[in-house]
Design a protein around this motif. Sequence first.
Motif, PDB file in Angstrom:
ATOM      1  N   PHE A  80       0.875  -1.171   0.000  1.00 27.44           N
ATOM      2  CA  PHE A  80       0.000   0.000   0.000  1.00 27.44           C
ATOM      3  C   PHE A  80       0.908   1.215   0.000  1.00 27.44           C
ATOM      4  O   PHE A  80       1.518   1.545   1.015  1.00 27.44           O
ATOM      5  N   MET A  81       1.062   1.828  -1.164  1.00 23.23           N
ATOM      6  CA  MET A  81       1.940   2.980  -1.284  1.00 23.23           C
ATOM      7  C   MET A  81       1.265   4.013  -2.188  1.00 23.23           C
ATOM      8  O   MET A  81       1.475   4.026  -3.396  1.00 23.23           O
ATOM      9  N   PRO A  82       0.429   4.868  -1.579  1.00 20.52           N
ATOM     10  CA  PRO A  82      -0.222   5.895  -2.389  1.00 20.52           C
ATOM     11  C   PRO A  82       0.817   6.828  -3.017  1.00 20.52           C
ATOM     12  O   PRO A  82       1.858   7.101  -2.431  1.00 20.52           O
ATOM     13  N   LYS A 102      -3.108  15.212  -2.016  1.00 17.70           N
ATOM     14  CA  LYS A 102      -3.984  14.525  -2.961  1.00 17.70           C
ATOM     15  C   LYS A 102      -3.152  13.388  -3.543  1.00 17.70           C
ATOM     16  O   LYS A 102      -2.066  13.610  -4.073  1.00 17.70           O
ATOM     17  N   THR A 103      -3.642  12.149  -3.386  1.00 21.33           N
ATOM     18  CA  THR A 103      -2.929  10.983  -3.892  1.00 21.33           C
ATOM     19  C   THR A 103      -3.741  10.318  -4.989  1.00 21.33           C
ATOM     20  O   THR A 103      -4.888  10.706  -5.247  1.00 21.33           O
ATOM     21  N   ASP A 104      -3.161   9.312  -5.586  1.00 21.75           N
ATOM     22  CA  ASP A 104      -3.875   8.538  -6.601  1.00 21.75           C
ATOM     23  C   ASP A 104      -5.030   7.743  -5.993  1.00 21.75           C
ATOM     24  O   ASP A 104      -5.845   7.175  -6.707  1.00 21.75           O
ATOM     25  N   ARG A 105      -5.152   7.750  -4.666  1.00 25.90           N
ATOM     26  CA  ARG A 105      -6.232   7.036  -3.974  1.00 25.90           C
ATOM     27  C   ARG A 105      -7.154   7.984  -3.231  1.00 25.90           C
ATOM     28  O   ARG A 105      -7.952   7.564  -2.412  1.00 25.90           O
ATOM     29  N   ILE A 138       6.457  10.006  -4.198  1.00 25.73           N
ATOM     30  CA  ILE A 138       6.429  11.096  -5.176  1.00 25.73           C
ATOM     31  C   ILE A 138       7.349  10.625  -6.287  1.00 25.73           C
ATOM     32  O   ILE A 138       8.567  10.604  -6.133  1.00 25.73           O
ATOM     33  N   ARG A 139       6.755  10.191  -7.383  1.00 25.29           N
ATOM     34  CA  ARG A 139       7.520   9.575  -8.463  1.00 25.29           C
ATOM     35  C   ARG A 139       8.499  10.567  -9.094  1.00 25.29           C
ATOM     36  O   ARG A 139       9.624  10.220  -9.415  1.00 25.29           O
ATOM     37  N   ASP A 140       8.066  11.814  -9.284  1.00 31.04           N
ATOM     38  CA  ASP A 140       8.931  12.846  -9.851  1.00 31.04           C
ATOM     39  C   ASP A 140       8.580  14.166  -9.190  1.00 31.04           C
ATOM     40  O   ASP A 140       7.532  14.748  -9.485  1.00 31.04           O
ATOM     41  N   GLN A 141       9.449  14.630  -8.297  1.00 28.72           N
ATOM     42  CA  GLN A 141       9.146  15.850  -7.548  1.00 28.72           C
ATOM     43  C   GLN A 141       8.977  17.051  -8.476  1.00 28.72           C
ATOM     44  O   GLN A 141       8.235  17.975  -8.162  1.00 28.72           O
ATOM     45  N   PHE A 142       9.630  17.042  -9.634  1.00 24.50           N
ATOM     46  CA  PHE A 142       9.531  18.177 -10.556  1.00 24.50           C
ATOM     47  C   PHE A 142       8.276  18.125 -11.416  1.00 24.50           C
ATOM     48  O   PHE A 142       7.965  19.083 -12.113  1.00 24.50           O
TER      49      PHE A 142
END
Length: 156
Positions: A80-82, A102-105, A138-142
């Motif tokens: 479980f890793m939003p 705000k997350t993907d979930r 956070i896949r890509d902070q930029f």
Amino acid sequence: MQSPDFTLTRNRLGKLVLTFADGTQHEGVVPVRAFPISAAEDGLGLMSTDGRELVWVPRLATLPAPTREMIEAELASREFMPEIEKIVGVSTYATPSVWTVKTDRGQTDLVLRGEEDIRRLTGNTLLISDSHGIHYLIRDQFALDKPSRKILDRFL
């Protein structure tokens, strides 16, 4: 697609049972990804209840569909890793602070205990651990919007 030298089933309690070609069985095996974020489909171990690796799977896609689906279902129930898409706001720029994200979930609040709970993984990828032990990615902070990046910069 090569057939593996093992089969995977579930017992009546829903636990995974690994059976080798020679009939040896291991109940309660757990799939563990070697690189869950950077290479989720590459390298997976099926671990015994005492933490020993029983089977190494170089690529999940090489397994027969029923076995692969069973492993993916088990991983989905454990992992479980939003992924954070936006930082809506923070209660304070000092820690501990409550972040509304705000997350993907969906939207949620997390408590950041300290700046050390924000870890850089590879390149622009960050992993944030909250006070409950939940990891947020956070896949890509930029790739975040400008207000989110500004908030994040205050903690990095």
